[in-house]
Write an enzyme that holds these catalytic residues in place. Sequence first.
Site, PDB file in Angstrom:
ATOM      1  CG  HIS A  90      -1.801   1.207   1.292  1.00  0.00           C
ATOM      2  ND1 HIS A  90      -2.011   1.888   2.472  1.00  0.00           N
ATOM      3  CD2 HIS A  90      -2.495   1.884   0.344  1.00  0.00           C
ATOM      4  CE1 HIS A  90      -2.805   2.922   2.239  1.00  0.00           C
ATOM      5  NE2 HIS A  90      -3.123   2.944   0.970  1.00  0.00           N
ATOM      6  CG  HIS A 109      -2.858   2.782   6.162  1.00  0.00           C
ATOM      7  ND1 HIS A 109      -1.663   2.823   5.479  1.00  0.00           N
ATOM      8  CD2 HIS A 109      -3.043   4.014   6.681  1.00  0.00           C
ATOM      9  CE1 HIS A 109      -1.145   4.040   5.567  1.00  0.00           C
ATOM     10  NE2 HIS A 109      -1.957   4.788   6.292  1.00  0.00           N
TER      11      HIS A 109
HETATM   12 FE1  FES Z   1       0.355  -0.913   4.820  1.00  0.00          FE
HETATM   13 FE2  FES Z   1      -1.036   1.251   4.319  1.00  0.00          FE
HETATM   14  S1  FES Z   1       1.100   1.042   4.363  1.00  0.00           S
HETATM   15  S2  FES Z   1      -1.754  -0.723   4.779  1.00  0.00           S
END
Ligand code: FES
Length: 166
Positions: A90, A109
Site C-alpha cells: 500500500h 492501515h
Molecule cells: Fe500498509 Fe497502508 S502502508 S496498509
Amino acid sequence: MDTKLTRRKFMQTGAVVTAEAVAEVVAGDMSKAATPHKKIASLSEIKAWSGVAFLYPESQPAMLVDVGKQVPGGVGPQRSIVAFSTLCQHMGCPVALDAADQKFVCPCHNSIYDPAREGMAIAGPAIEGLPMIALKVENNEIYAVGMTPVKGISSGLVYGLACDKT
Ligand code: FES
C-alpha cells in the site's frame, strides 16, 4: 492498393512502435534484474511460524516463514517454506508476522497478507500481494535467489525499489 502513408496511418504506426519499444525496454530491465543469491538459514533452524528476518534484494526487509504445510512456491521437505518482501504494497510500511493468525499484518492501515497463498492481499487497502522471493535449498541451506512474480497476486516488485533493482 493505396500505398500512400496518411498522417493518421503514420500516427497509428508510431503508436504501435512506441508501445512495443517500451515493452522491450521494460522486459529488458526486468531480465537484467539484480537478484543476488543469498543464504538465509539452515533447514534445521526453521520452526513453523517463527519467521526469519533478512534483507533482500539489497537492504529491504524480508522474511522467510515455514507455514507448516505444502504451499505454492514452497521449498524444503514439506514444500512449506516461503519468503516475501515485508514492505507493504500500500504505502511501504514494514509488515509484521502474526504467528497466531498466520498472516502478515501492516500496522499502518491494516492490510493483511496470507503467506500460505503466495502473499496474497486479503484485507485492507493494499491491492497487490507481498512480493514473493524465490528460494532454493542446497545442502540443507536455504538461499534467496530472486523475486518471483505471481500471476494475479503480485508483480514481484519490491515497494520503492526501481524495477532494475529487483
Ligand atoms: Fe500498509 Fe497502508 S502502508 S496498509
